[in-house]
Scaffold this motif. Structure first.
Motif, PDB file in Angstrom:
ATOM      1  N   GLY A   1       0.819  -1.198   0.000  1.00  0.00           N
ATOM      2  CA  GLY A   1       0.000   0.000   0.000  1.00  0.00           C
ATOM      3  C   GLY A   1       0.851   1.246   0.000  1.00  0.00           C
ATOM      4  O   GLY A   1       0.550   2.240  -0.663  1.00  0.00           O
ATOM      5  N   GLY A   2       1.950   1.170   0.768  1.00  0.00           N
ATOM      6  CA  GLY A   2       2.852   2.311   0.755  1.00  0.00           C
ATOM      7  C   GLY A   2       3.496   2.509  -0.602  1.00  0.00           C
ATOM      8  O   GLY A   2       3.682   3.646  -1.064  1.00  0.00           O
ATOM      9  N   VAL A   3       3.837   1.398  -1.273  1.00  0.00           N
ATOM     10  CA  VAL A   3       4.390   1.504  -2.624  1.00  0.00           C
ATOM     11  C   VAL A   3       3.381   2.142  -3.561  1.00  0.00           C
ATOM     12  O   VAL A   3       3.715   3.003  -4.385  1.00  0.00           O
ATOM     13  N   ALA A   4       2.112   1.721  -3.434  1.00  0.00           N
ATOM     14  CA  ALA A   4       1.075   2.285  -4.288  1.00  0.00           C
ATOM     15  C   ALA A   4       0.955   3.779  -4.087  1.00  0.00           C
ATOM     16  O   ALA A   4       0.829   4.563  -5.037  1.00  0.00           O
ATOM     17  N   VAL A   5       1.012   4.201  -2.806  1.00  0.00           N
ATOM     18  CA  VAL A   5       0.907   5.633  -2.525  1.00  0.00           C
ATOM     19  C   VAL A   5       2.126   6.357  -3.094  1.00  0.00           C
ATOM     20  O   VAL A   5       2.023   7.443  -3.673  1.00  0.00           O
ATOM     21  N   ALA A   6       3.309   5.724  -2.968  1.00  0.00           N
ATOM     22  CA  ALA A   6       4.522   6.357  -3.473  1.00  0.00           C
ATOM     23  C   ALA A   6       4.488   6.512  -4.984  1.00  0.00           C
ATOM     24  O   ALA A   6       4.850   7.559  -5.536  1.00  0.00           O
ATOM     25  N   VAL A   7       4.024   5.470  -5.656  1.00  0.00           N
ATOM     26  CA  VAL A   7       3.932   5.539  -7.113  1.00  0.00           C
ATOM     27  C   VAL A   7       2.917   6.589  -7.524  1.00  0.00           C
ATOM     28  O   VAL A   7       3.131   7.388  -8.446  1.00  0.00           O
ATOM     29  N   SER A   8       1.784   6.586  -6.819  1.00  0.00           N
ATOM     30  CA  SER A   8       0.753   7.566  -7.142  1.00  0.00           C
ATOM     31  C   SER A   8       1.246   8.973  -6.906  1.00  0.00           C
ATOM     32  O   SER A   8       0.945   9.900  -7.664  1.00  0.00           O
ATOM     33  N   ASP A   9       2.022   9.159  -5.866  1.00  0.00           N
ATOM     34  CA  ASP A   9       2.543  10.491  -5.576  1.00  0.00           C
ATOM     35  C   ASP A   9       3.606  10.902  -6.592  1.00  0.00           C
ATOM     36  O   ASP A   9       3.692  12.061  -6.969  1.00  0.00           O
ATOM     37  N   ALA A  10       4.415   9.917  -7.026  1.00  0.00           N
ATOM     38  CA  ALA A  10       5.495  10.237  -7.969  1.00  0.00           C
ATOM     39  C   ALA A  10       4.956  10.539  -9.360  1.00  0.00           C
ATOM     40  O   ALA A  10       5.537  11.336 -10.116  1.00  0.00           O
ATOM     41  N   PHE A  11       3.880   9.874  -9.752  1.00  0.00           N
ATOM     42  CA  PHE A  11       3.313  10.068 -11.102  1.00  0.00           C
ATOM     43  C   PHE A  11       1.865  10.504 -10.946  1.00  0.00           C
ATOM     44  O   PHE A  11       0.932   9.694 -10.989  1.00  0.00           O
ATOM     45  N   ARG A  12       1.707  11.794 -10.661  1.00  0.00           N
ATOM     46  CA  ARG A  12       0.354  12.331 -10.480  1.00  0.00           C
ATOM     47  C   ARG A  12      -0.383  12.451 -11.812  1.00  0.00           C
ATOM     48  O   ARG A  12      -1.608  12.490 -11.837  1.00  0.00           O
ATOM     49  N   GLU A  13       0.373  12.554 -12.892  1.00  0.00           N
ATOM     50  CA  GLU A  13      -0.241  12.669 -14.225  1.00  0.00           C
ATOM     51  C   GLU A  13       0.393  11.623 -15.142  1.00  0.00           C
ATOM     52  O   GLU A  13       1.481  11.087 -14.865  1.00  0.00           O
ATOM     53  N   GLY A  14      -0.305  11.360 -16.247  1.00  0.00           N
ATOM     54  CA  GLY A  14       0.237  10.447 -17.247  1.00  0.00           C
ATOM     55  C   GLY A  14       1.460  11.051 -17.944  1.00  0.00           C
ATOM     56  O   GLY A  14       1.577  12.271 -18.076  1.00  0.00           O
ATOM     57  N   VAL A  15       2.334  10.180 -18.409  1.00  0.00           N
ATOM     58  CA  VAL A  15       3.567  10.605 -19.076  1.00  0.00           C
ATOM     59  C   VAL A  15       3.555  10.038 -20.497  1.00  0.00           C
ATOM     60  O   VAL A  15       3.261   8.850 -20.707  1.00  0.00           O
ATOM     61  N   TRP A  16       3.874  10.877 -21.465  1.00  0.00           N
ATOM     62  CA  TRP A  16       3.938  10.396 -22.860  1.00  0.00           C
ATOM     63  C   TRP A  16       5.146   9.454 -23.005  1.00  0.00           C
ATOM     64  O   TRP A  16       6.282   9.837 -22.741  1.00  0.00           O
ATOM     65  N   THR A  17       4.849   8.235 -23.430  1.00  0.00           N
ATOM     66  CA  THR A  17       5.855   7.176 -23.451  1.00  0.00           C
ATOM     67  C   THR A  17       5.754   6.408 -24.769  1.00  0.00           C
ATOM     68  O   THR A  17       4.644   6.114 -25.249  1.00  0.00           O
ATOM     69  N   THR A  18       6.909   6.078 -25.356  1.00  0.00           N
ATOM     70  CA  THR A  18       6.934   5.261 -26.576  1.00  0.00           C
ATOM     71  C   THR A  18       7.040   3.799 -26.183  1.00  0.00           C
ATOM     72  O   THR A  18       7.901   3.415 -25.387  1.00  0.00           O
ATOM     73  N   VAL A  19       6.170   2.990 -26.753  1.00  0.00           N
ATOM     74  CA  VAL A  19       6.142   1.556 -26.449  1.00  0.00           C
ATOM     75  C   VAL A  19       5.938   0.782 -27.747  1.00  0.00           C
ATOM     76  O   VAL A  19       5.466   1.321 -28.751  1.00  0.00           O
ATOM     77  N   GLU A  20       6.270  -0.499 -27.682  1.00  0.00           N
ATOM     78  CA  GLU A  20       5.992  -1.429 -28.774  1.00  0.00           C
ATOM     79  C   GLU A  20       5.045  -2.497 -28.245  1.00  0.00           C
ATOM     80  O   GLU A  20       5.310  -3.128 -27.215  1.00  0.00           O
ATOM     81  N   VAL A  21       3.946  -2.680 -28.935  1.00  0.00           N
ATOM     82  CA  VAL A  21       2.922  -3.615 -28.473  1.00  0.00           C
ATOM     83  C   VAL A  21       3.403  -5.038 -28.729  1.00  0.00           C
ATOM     84  O   VAL A  21       3.744  -5.395 -29.859  1.00  0.00           O
ATOM     85  N   VAL A  22       3.409  -5.844 -27.660  1.00  0.00           N
ATOM     86  CA  VAL A  22       3.790  -7.253 -27.781  1.00  0.00           C
ATOM     87  C   VAL A  22       2.558  -8.127 -27.890  1.00  0.00           C
ATOM     88  O   VAL A  22       2.532  -9.091 -28.653  1.00  0.00           O
ATOM     89  N   ASP A  23       1.500  -7.781 -27.135  1.00  0.00           N
ATOM     90  CA  ASP A  23       0.286  -8.599 -27.153  1.00  0.00           C
ATOM     91  C   ASP A  23      -0.895  -7.709 -26.813  1.00  0.00           C
ATOM     92  O   ASP A  23      -0.758  -6.720 -26.076  1.00  0.00           O
ATOM     93  N   VAL A  24      -2.061  -8.069 -27.366  1.00  0.00           N
ATOM     94  CA  VAL A  24      -3.297  -7.318 -27.115  1.00  0.00           C
ATOM     95  C   VAL A  24      -4.392  -8.324 -26.779  1.00  0.00           C
ATOM     96  O   VAL A  24      -4.583  -9.308 -27.512  1.00  0.00           O
ATOM     97  N   ARG A  25      -5.093  -8.068 -25.666  1.00  0.00           N
ATOM     98  CA  ARG A  25      -6.253  -8.885 -25.297  1.00  0.00           C
ATOM     99  C   ARG A  25      -7.397  -7.925 -24.978  1.00  0.00           C
ATOM    100  O   ARG A  25      -7.313  -7.146 -24.020  1.00  0.00           O
ATOM    101  N   ALA A  26      -8.425  -8.008 -25.823  1.00  0.00           N
ATOM    102  CA  ALA A  26      -9.550  -7.078 -25.664  1.00  0.00           C
ATOM    103  C   ALA A  26     -10.762  -7.851 -25.175  1.00  0.00           C
ATOM    104  O   ALA A  26     -11.230  -8.789 -25.827  1.00  0.00           O
TER     105      ALA A  26
END
Length: 583
Positions: free
Chosen positions: A94-119
Motif C-alpha cells: 500500500g505504501g508503494v502504491a501511494v509512493a507511485v501515485s505520488d510520484a506520477f500524479r499525471e500520465g507521461v507520454w511514453t513510446t512503447v511497442e505492443v507485444v500482445d493485445v487482449r480485448a
C-alpha cells in the motif's frame, strides 16, 4: 487533520464522487476531505491504511517506517500489534502504491511497442522496449479501461487506419499504477496517432532511400511491360478473399487456353512473413527456370484488404530488394485503394485490389486479341485487294501477251519468208561463186599442167617425179582451198541460220530443211568439181588412154604441123620410140 487520497481507477470515479470524494487536478487523484467518514471509501484506501499520501517516491520507506512505529488510524484499519516484528505485505505494498501515485500524479507520454493485445471489456496490453539489436530492455503490462478505449481507440483507428495489434509502435500517455493485489501496470488514457503514422512512414522512407542509394528502386519499373501474358506467377495468402477474387477471373482465362497461372502461397502478415514471401517467390522462380525454357511474363503479389498495421509487415527491405532485382515485371494488388506499401512503390505496376490485377491482365490479353483480329482483317483485306489486282493485271498481261504473240508470229512469218529467200539467194550465189572459183582453179591447173608438161619434156625424165610431186601438192592445195571455201560457205550458212533461229518458231524447220538441201547440192557440186580437178593431172590423163609426145629434146609436141622428127611416146606404163612423118 488532512485529506485522505484514494487509490482508484477511472471506472471508479462516479462512485467515489457520489460518496463525497473530491478530484485533485494537481495530483490527478481523488481525495476524501478531512473530517469525512472513511468507512465508505474502505475499498479505495491503501489496503486498510488511512495514511496521508506521501510526497515523493521515498514515501514507501517512510510509510513502512511509520507502520513500524505508529499505530494506524481509520475506520477500516486494524491496529498492528505493539510487539509486531514488522509490517504486513498489504501495508508495505500500500505504501508503494501511494509512493507511485505520488510520484506520477499525471500520465507521461511514453513510446512503447505492443507485444500482445487482449480485448475484453477492457483492453489489456503487453508492451516493451527493444534496443537496436532487438533485445528487450523493458517490459510492462498496460490497460485501457473500457470507457477510455471507447473514446480513444475509434479516433486512433480513424486517423491511422491501424487496428491495435502486436508489432505496433505507439506513443501513449500512461500513468504508472501499483496495486497490492495486481502489482504494477500502466493506465493508458491517450494515444498519439501521428507518432504511429510517422513511424510507419519513417520505416517506408528508410527503405525507399536505401534502395535509391543502392540504385535498385527503379530497376523493376524500368523493365519493358509484358506485350502479352502466357504464364503468370502468383504469390498470395492461401485461402484469402483477395486470392479468391483473382482466381475467379483467372480460371476463366485458363479454361480458354489464354494464360496459365502458377500459384505460390505464403503468409502476408506477422513475424517472419516477408522472409517467407521472398523465400517462396525465389524458390518458385528457380523451379520454373529449371523445368521450363521460359520465365513468367509477370509476378503478381496479391492479398485482400486489412488494417494498415497488417499491411505494415510488407514494408520490409529484403523483400522490396528482391522484387527490385527480379528479371520480370512485378504487379501488386495489396489491400484496398487507400493501402500503400513499399512493395507497391518498387513494383512495375500497382493495382488497387487483386481483382484489378487480373482485370489489367485480361485487358492486355483482350487488346492483343483485338489487335491480332484487326491485323488479320487488314491482312485479309489487303490479300483480297492484291488478288483482285493480280487477277486484273493477269488479264491485262494475257491480252498483251496474246496481242504480242500474234504480232511476233506475223513478224516471224515475214522474217522466215525473207530469211528463206535470202538463204536461197545466198546459196545460189555461193554455189555460183564456188563453181566460178573451181572453173578458174581448173583453168589455172590446166595451164600449170601444160607448163609442167613442157618443162618435163625439156628436162630429164628424173624431173617427172618432181612434176608429179608438185602436181600432187597443187592438187592438195586446190582441194584444201575448195574445202576451205566449202567450210566458209557452211559456216556462213550456219551463222545466218543461228541469227534467224531467235525469231523463228515452228516454221524454222522448213527453212532449215531447204538450207540443208541447198548445202547438200553445193556439196555435191563442189565434190564433182574436186573430182574433175583431181582428174586433170598428167598421170590421170595418161591413165585414161592418152599418150604424151616428146621430141628428142624432151619437149612436148603439141601440134600436128611439126616437121618429121624422131619422137618418144610416153604412156602411163612406159615409153616407145616413133618417127613422126611429114604432114
Amino acid at each position: 487533520m488532512s485529506d485522505t487520497y484514494l487509490v482508484t481507477t477511472y471506472a471508479d470515479k462516479d462512485q467515489v464522487k457520489a460518496l463525497g470524494a473530491r478530484w485533485d487536478p494537481a495530483r490527478r487523484q481523488w481525495r476524501v476531505p478531512a473530517g469525512l467518514d472513511l468507512g465508505p471509501f474502505a475499498r479505495w484506501l491503501p489496503q486498510g491504511l488511512a495514511l496521508e499520501p506521501v510526497a515523493s517516491a521515498g514515501a514507501v520507506a517512510r510509510a513502512a517506517g511509520t507502520a513500524l512505529t505508529e499505530p494506524l488510524s481509520g475506520s477500516a484499519g486494524a491496529l498492528a500489534p505493539a510487539d509486531a516484528k514488522g509490517i504486513s505485505l498489504s501495508r508495505l505494498l500500500g505504501g508503494v502504491a501511494v509512493a507511485v501515485s505520488d510520484a506520477f500524479r499525471e500520465g507521461v507520454w511514453t513510446t512503447v511497442e505492443v507485444v500482445d493485445v487482449r480485448a475484453r471489456n477492457h483492453v489489456y496490453l503487453e508492451v516493451s522496449e527493444r534496443d537496436l539489436s532487438g533485445n528487450t530492455v523493458a517490459k510492462a503490462h498496460a490497460v485501457i479501461w473500457s470507457s477510455v478505449a471507447q473514446r480513444i481507440l475509434p479516433a486512433f483507428q480513424q486517423a491511422t487506419g491501424v487496428e491495435l495489434a502486436a508489432g505496433l509502435k505507439l506513443l501513449v500517455r500512461a500513468r504508472p499504477v501499483f496495486k497490492a493485489q495486481y502489482g504494477f501496470s500502466l493506465e493508458v488514457d491517450e494515444i498519439d496517432p501521428n507518432y504511429t503514422l510517422g513511424d510507419l512512414e519513417a520505416t517506408k522512407r528508410e527503405i525507399r532511400e536505401r534502395l535509391r542509394r543502392e540504385g535498385l528502386f527503379e530497376l523493376n519499373r524500368e523493365l519493358p511491360p509484358p506485350w502479352d501474358f502466357n504464364h503468370v506467377l502468383v504469390v498470395a495468402p492461401e485461402g484469402g478473399a483477395g486470392l479468391g477474387d483473382f482466381q475467379a477471373e483467372a480460371s476463366r482465362l485458363e479454361r480458354h487456353g489464354l494464360c496459365s497461372f502458377i500459384y505460390v502461397y505464403s503468409r502476408f502478415q506477422g513475424e517472419g512473413a516477408p522472409a517467407e514471401i521472398r523465400q517462396e517467390l525465389l524458390a518458385a522462380l528457380e523451379q520454373i527456370r529449371v523445368n521450363h525454357p521460359w520465365l513468367p511474363d509477370a509476378v503478381v503479389l496479391i492479398r485482400g484488404g486489412g488494417a494498415v498495421n497488417d499491411m505494415a509487415w510488407l514494408n520490409d527491405y529484403a523483400l522490396a530488394r528482391a522484387l527490385c532485382e527480379l528479371p520480370v515485371p512485378v504487379f501488386t494488388g495489396i489491400g484496398h485503394e487507400r493501402d500503400n506499401t513499399v512493395l507497391d512503390e518498387v513494383a512495375h505496376q500497382r493495382f488497387d485490389t487483386p481483382s484489378k490485377v487480373i482485370a489489367g491482365i485480361e485487358q492486355v490479353i483482350r487488346e492483343r486479341a483485338q489487335q491480332a483480329r484487326a491485323m488479320f482483317d487488314s491482312i485479309a483485306t489487303q490479300a483480297r485487294r492484291s488478288v483482285e489486282q493480280a487477277r486484273l493485271q493477269a488479264t491485262q498481261l494475257r491480252a498483251q501477251v496474246h496481242t504480242g504473240a500474234l504480232g511476233q508470229i506475223a513478224l516471224a512469218k515475214a522474217g522466215a519468208s525473207q530469211a528463206l529467200t535470202d538463204v536461197r539467194l545466198h546459196a545460189v550465189v555461193t554455189v555460183r561463186q564456188a563453181a566460178d572459183a573451181a572453173q578458174s582453179r581448173l583453168g589455172e591447173v590446166q595451164q600449170l599442167a601444160r607448163a609442167q608438161l613442157q618443162s618435163a619434156q625439156r628436162e630429164t625424165p628424173a624431173l617427172i617425179g618432181e612434176i608429179r610431186a608438185e602436181a600432187r601438192q597443187m592438187l592438195r592445195t586446190a582441194r584444201l582451198q575448195v574445202g576451205s571455201d566449202l567450210e566458209a560457205i557452211r559456216s556462213q550458212a550456219r551463222a545466218d541460220l543461228r541469227q534467224q533461229q531467235d525469231h523463228l518458231s515452228r516454221s524454222l524447220g522448213d527453212v532449215s530443211l531447204l538450207a540443208r538441201q541447198a548445202i547438200a547440192q553445193a556439196r555435191q557440186g563442189s565434190e564433182s568439181l574436186m573430182r574433175e580437178i583431181a582428174g586433170q593431172g598428167p598421170g590421170k590423163t595418161l591413165g585414161r588412154g592418152f599418150a604424151l609426145v616428146r621430141a628428142d629434146s624432151g619437149e612436148p609436141i603439141t601440134s600436128a604441123s611439126t616437121p618429121a622428127v624422131e619422137v618418144t611416146l610416153q604412156f602411163h606404163d612406159g615409153q616407145r620410140a616413133a618417127t613422126l612423118l611429114k604432114p
